[in-house]
Design a protein around this motif. Structure first.
Motif, short mmCIF file in Angstrom:
data_model
loop_
_atom_site.label_atom_id
_atom_site.label_comp_id
_atom_site.label_asym_id
_atom_site.label_seq_id
_atom_site.Cartn_x
_atom_site.Cartn_y
_atom_site.Cartn_z
N ARG A 43 1.16 4.17 -3.00
CA ARG A 43 0.97 5.61 -2.81
C ARG A 43 2.12 6.39 -3.43
O ARG A 43 1.91 7.41 -4.10
CB ARG A 43 0.86 5.93 -1.32
CG ARG A 43 -0.44 5.50 -0.66
CD ARG A 43 -0.35 5.70 0.84
NE ARG A 43 -1.61 5.45 1.52
CZ ARG A 43 -1.74 5.38 2.84
NH1 ARG A 43 -0.67 5.55 3.61
NH2 ARG A 43 -2.92 5.15 3.39
N GLU A 57 -4.02 10.14 -3.17
CA GLU A 57 -3.67 9.05 -2.27
C GLU A 57 -4.89 8.21 -1.91
O GLU A 57 -4.81 6.97 -1.80
CB GLU A 57 -3.00 9.59 -1.01
CG GLU A 57 -1.58 10.10 -1.20
CD GLU A 57 -1.53 11.47 -1.88
OE1 GLU A 57 -0.45 11.89 -2.29
OE2 GLU A 57 -2.61 12.12 -1.98
N GLU A 58 -6.03 8.87 -1.70
CA GLU A 58 -7.25 8.14 -1.36
C GLU A 58 -7.71 7.25 -2.51
O GLU A 58 -8.12 6.10 -2.30
CB GLU A 58 -8.36 9.13 -0.98
CG GLU A 58 -8.13 9.83 0.34
CD GLU A 58 -9.14 10.94 0.59
OE1 GLU A 58 -9.29 11.34 1.76
OE2 GLU A 58 -9.77 11.42 -0.38
N SER A 83 0.59 8.09 -6.84
CA SER A 83 -0.14 9.32 -6.51
C SER A 83 0.30 10.51 -7.35
O SER A 83 -0.48 11.43 -7.60
CB SER A 83 0.02 9.64 -5.01
OG SER A 83 1.37 9.87 -4.68
N ARG A 121 0.83 -1.21 0.00
CA ARG A 121 0.00 0.00 0.00
C ARG A 121 0.86 1.25 0.00
O ARG A 121 0.60 2.21 -0.76
CB ARG A 121 -0.91 0.02 1.22
CG ARG A 121 -1.81 1.25 1.32
CD ARG A 121 -2.32 1.45 2.73
NE ARG A 121 -1.22 1.60 3.68
CZ ARG A 121 -1.39 1.66 5.01
NH1 ARG A 121 -2.60 1.55 5.52
NH2 ARG A 121 -0.34 1.81 5.80
N ASP A 122 1.89 1.27 0.85
CA ASP A 122 2.77 2.44 0.92
C ASP A 122 3.52 2.64 -0.39
O ASP A 122 3.69 3.78 -0.87
CB ASP A 122 3.76 2.30 2.08
CG ASP A 122 3.07 2.32 3.44
OD1 ASP A 122 1.90 2.75 3.50
OD2 ASP A 122 3.70 1.89 4.43
N VAL A 173 -5.77 6.06 -4.91
CA VAL A 173 -4.78 5.00 -5.07
C VAL A 173 -5.03 3.89 -4.05
O VAL A 173 -4.96 2.69 -4.37
CB VAL A 173 -3.35 5.55 -4.95
CG1 VAL A 173 -2.34 4.42 -4.80
CG2 VAL A 173 -3.01 6.42 -6.15
N GLU A 174 -5.33 4.26 -2.81
CA GLU A 174 -5.59 3.23 -1.80
C GLU A 174 -6.84 2.42 -2.14
O GLU A 174 -6.87 1.21 -1.94
CB GLU A 174 -5.72 3.85 -0.41
CG GLU A 174 -5.95 2.80 0.68
CD GLU A 174 -5.57 3.25 2.07
OE1 GLU A 174 -5.93 2.54 3.03
OE2 GLU A 174 -4.91 4.31 2.20
N TYR A 223 -5.83 0.01 -4.70
CA TYR A 223 -4.99 -1.03 -4.11
C TYR A 223 -5.84 -2.07 -3.39
O TYR A 223 -5.62 -3.28 -3.53
CB TYR A 223 -3.98 -0.39 -3.16
CG TYR A 223 -3.04 -1.41 -2.52
CD1 TYR A 223 -1.96 -1.92 -3.23
CD2 TYR A 223 -3.26 -1.85 -1.23
CE1 TYR A 223 -1.12 -2.86 -2.67
CE2 TYR A 223 -2.42 -2.78 -0.64
CZ TYR A 223 -1.35 -3.29 -1.36
OH TYR A 223 -0.53 -4.23 -0.79
#
Length: 317
Positions: free
Chosen positions: A257, A275-276, A261, A253-254, A278-279, A282
């Motif tokens: 981002r 970022e939201e 992102s 996850r990291d 992308v998460e 994921y």
């Protein structure tokens, strides 16, 4: 003197071109006929790689310039060495060829990236070159192109920031090859060949996430396969630093981002951050955040040296 904006690049980037048989055939045929070509498509679709492969196959010099507002006619054509001019005058021997003249003299391919970012004045310099295969340079004379010379350009028609309209005169002198995104299988093969992927299943999930970004309602621009390549590389380094498994959910996850992102572009009307989104992508590809029960099962996994699960316990499949 300002450094040359480009230099002759060895043909063949060593990367290989995947799932571009038709485009390769069309490009080779167009160049063999003496045509100039525009490769049109979004970033990350292999335009430069394809051209390098074709140039290598032709054993042709490949000269690249990057299109931007600073690309003046003098920077692509060349200029007399000012210091030498003071001594010997405008002697052809002290003229320093720019990338365009280098390609012309050597019968190579003159490749312009981001054609729609090149100033109109500079593009106009190419008109006679593209149609007559020669250029008249003040105080130097006429330079004719050697056999095999062609102008090839690439452009992203979906990016309007910092771009300008390409004139009809340029389009009238070029043939156009459209290059869309490749298949999922091709993008998986590209990712696996360019990055340390943990497993084929991870590669499939990562590419599915990248492809989903191109159709996400909150994004006006998604990611290319380069996003999956960088995601795999960052994940590889991150898991090694953290001392966790290669497919660790949190490290993935990291890494996502970081890798994605900056590549995606959120719709102005969307209240969400990159970022939201992308998460969300994921989680859709790799599943939700592991629960405490998942962590307990991992700790009791016999393959990790833990105690074997008891019948009927949480570790039983």
């Amino acid at each position: 003197m300002n450094p040359s904006p480009a230099a002759a690049v060895p043909a063949g980037g060593g990367e290989g071109v995947v799932d571009r048989g038709l485009e390769t055939e069309l490009l080779e045929a167009a160049l063999a006929s003496g045509a100039n070509v525009v490769l049109e498509g979004p970033p990350g679709t292999g335009k430069s790689t394809l051209l390098r492969e074709v140039a290598q196959h032709r054993s042709t010099t490949f000269v690249l310039v990057e299109g931007n507002a600073e690309l003046t006619p003098a920077r692509i054509v060349g200029q007399f060495d000012p210091a030498q001019v003071l001594t010997v005058g405008y002697d052809p021997e002290v003229f320093v060829d720019g990338p365009l003249l280098t390609a012309m003299r050597e019968g190579g391919l003159f490749y312009v990236e981001e054609l729609n970012r090149v100033p109109e004045e500079t593009l106009n310099t190419l008109l006679a070159v593209m149609s007559e295969r020669e250029i008249r340079v003040p105080r130097l004379g006429v330079v004719s192109a050697a056999p095999g010379f062609s102008v090839v350009a690439a452009m992203n028609p979906y990016d309007a920031v910092g771009t300008a309209r390409v004139s009809g005169a340029i389009y009238d002198r070029t043939c156009r090859i459209v290059m869309g995104y490749q298949t999922a299988e091709a993008e998986e093969a590209i990712t696996a060949s360019r990055a340390p992927v943990p497993s084929p299943d991870w590669t499939r999930r990562a590419v599915s996430m990248i492809r989903a970004s191109r159709d996400h309602p909150d994004l006006r621009v998604g990611a290319s396969v380069r996003g999956a390549i960088d995601l795999a590389g960052i994940l590889h380094q991150l898991t090694a630093r953290r001392g966790v498994k290669a497919e660790d959910w949190y490290a993935g996850r990291d890494a996502a981002r970081v890798a994605l992102s900056g590549r995606v572009r959120v719709e102005e009307s969307s209240p969400r951050t990159a970022e939201e989104v992308v998460e969300e992508l994921y989680v859709t590809a790799f599943g939700p955040e592991p629960s405490d029960d998942d962590a307990d099962r991992d700790e009791q996994d016999p393959s990790d040296g833990g105690a074997p699960p008891q019948p009927g316990g949480p570790g039983e499949a």
